[in-house]
Design a protein around this motif. Structure first.
Motif, PDB file in Angstrom:
ATOM      1  N   TRP A   1      87.465  12.479 -67.977  1.00  0.00           N
ATOM      2  CA  TRP A   1      86.216  12.250 -68.712  1.00  0.00           C
ATOM      3  C   TRP A   1      85.761  13.501 -69.458  1.00  0.00           C
ATOM      4  N   SER A   2      85.986  14.664 -68.888  1.00  0.00           N
ATOM      5  CA  SER A   2      85.600  15.896 -69.592  1.00  0.00           C
ATOM      6  C   SER A   2      86.395  16.062 -70.880  1.00  0.00           C
TER       7      SER A   2
ATOM      8  N   VAL B   1      78.392   9.558 -57.597  1.00  0.00           N
ATOM      9  CA  VAL B   1      79.828   9.258 -57.620  1.00  0.00           C
ATOM     10  C   VAL B   1      80.261   8.827 -56.228  1.00  0.00           C
TER      11      VAL B   1
ATOM     12  N   VAL C   1      80.425   6.426 -64.166  1.00  0.00           N
ATOM     13  CA  VAL C   1      80.874   7.753 -64.591  1.00  0.00           C
ATOM     14  C   VAL C   1      80.963   7.813 -66.115  1.00  0.00           C
TER      15      VAL C   1
ATOM     16  N   ARG D   1      79.499  20.020 -60.554  1.00  0.00           N
ATOM     17  CA  ARG D   1      80.019  19.180 -59.470  1.00  0.00           C
ATOM     18  C   ARG D   1      79.325  19.556 -58.166  1.00  0.00           C
TER      19      ARG D   1
ATOM     20  N   VAL E   1      79.556  20.038 -66.962  1.00  0.00           N
ATOM     21  CA  VAL E   1      79.461  19.275 -65.715  1.00  0.00           C
ATOM     22  C   VAL E   1      79.269  20.194 -64.520  1.00  0.00           C
TER      23      VAL E   1
ATOM     24  N   ALA F   1      77.159  15.792 -61.436  1.00  0.00           N
ATOM     25  CA  ALA F   1      77.905  14.756 -60.718  1.00  0.00           C
ATOM     26  C   ALA F   1      77.760  15.006 -59.221  1.00  0.00           C
TER      27      ALA F   1
ATOM     28  N   LEU G   1      86.267  12.293 -61.732  1.00  0.00           N
ATOM     29  CA  LEU G   1      85.819  12.874 -63.006  1.00  0.00           C
ATOM     30  C   LEU G   1      86.980  13.202 -63.940  1.00  0.00           C
TER      31      LEU G   1
ATOM     32  N   PHE H   1      78.563  10.189 -68.653  1.00  0.00           N
ATOM     33  CA  PHE H   1      79.055  11.157 -69.633  1.00  0.00           C
ATOM     34  C   PHE H   1      78.502  10.833 -71.020  1.00  0.00           C
TER      35      PHE H   1
END
Length: 290
Positions: free
Chosen positions: A223-224, A160, A170, A234, A232, A186, A220, A174
């Motif tokens: 997107w979740s 990212v 991104v 991070r 995810v 990520a 992000l 996903f």
């Protein structure tokens, strides 16, 4: 949930072991997307030859064409074994492999190649066709490296960086994690090497890292919600992005990167991070254009 997709998965074949690894991955990708698989071999004719050499040239052309047709048959058998039930088509085209596969990518949902083909030189870590396609392909391009299986269960590693190509990556990452039912890692790497050493001691590294974590969260965001099934992780590290991604590929099933990052120079279509990851990653690499 992964989005509905159309268009075939295209894979370049040339008879090399690297290409057959790519065929196995491409077959699995086509099966997971419920789309056809298109196997493409490329015949590159000899340049114009003197008249007294034409007999040799004709014999060469016939032999190579016959060999490539056999290569396609073998690849189709490998694909059928890897993903029974997938619709498989074969095509023998004339031209230069990088250009032909770039053209094929225009109608593909994904274009797949091995990291090195029969034309590779000893010592090269990635072939010219893979580099050309990663730079110019119009679909996402998967370069199959290492010995990972498509169903390894290892996480998808996403680089990212906040660039337009990175934003596209991104979403693809996903989607890939959702399709594989694996975690998404990520990774945002930042480095202070550009800071003058004379003032480096004055830099508030904690504040800098806080800012970089905020950037990752921003990239992000949303997107979740679209992919609630994807867990995810991070990760923010103080490191060069290419180095961090190559290191992270050791325990990843797939690395996803944008074709160009924030540091890209005008005119470059594949950034330095993408090139480094293609050359040194220990697992397949998916390159996404913005």
């Amino acid at each position: 949930m992964a989005a509905q997709q159309t268009g075939p998965v295209v894979v370049g074949v040339d008879g090399s072991e690297s290409a057959l690894d790519a065929v196995r991955w491409a077959a699995a990708e086509a099966a997971s997307r419920n789309v056809p698989l298109r196997l493409v071999a490329v015949f590159t004719p000899l340049p114009a030859a003197p008249r007294h050499d034409m007999g040799l040239t004709a014999a060469y052309m016939d032999q190579v064409v016959t060999s490539l047709r056999g290569t396609l048959e073998v690849a189709a058998e490998v694909a059928a074994g890897a993903a029974p039930g997938v619709e498989i088509g074969t095509e023998l085209r004339t031209g230069y492999p990088g250009q032909v596969l770039t053209d094929e990518s225009r109608s593909a949902v994904l274009t797949v190649v091995g990291s090195r083909g029969l034309g590779g030189f000893t010592g090269l870590l990635v072939g010219s066709v893979a580099v050309t396609l990663a730079a110019h392909g119009e679909s996402p391009v998967l370069v199959v490296r290492g010995d990972r299986a498509p169903d390894s269960g290892l996480p998808v590693l996403l680089g990212v960086d906040g660039s337009p190509a990175g934003e596209a990556a991104v979403g693809i990452a996903f989607e890939e994690a959702s399709r594989r039912a694996v975690r998404l890692r990520a990774l945002h790497a930042w480095s202070d090497v550009v800071v003058d050493p004379a003032v480096a001691v004055l830099v508030d590294h904690q504040a800098w890292e806080t800012e970089e974590r905020a950037l990752l969260a921003e990239r992000l965001a949303g997107w979740s919600g679209k992919y609630p099934d994807v867990e995810v992780d991070r990760v923010v590290v103080q490191d060069r992005p290419a180095h961090a991604l190559v290191q992270g590929s050791a325990d990843a099933g797939l690395v996803v990167v944008g074709s160009r990052g924030r540091g890209g120079l005008a005119g470059l279509v594949l950034g330095s991070v993408g090139q480094a990851v293609l050359r040194h990653a220990q697992c397949p690499v998916l390159v996404v254009r913005g």
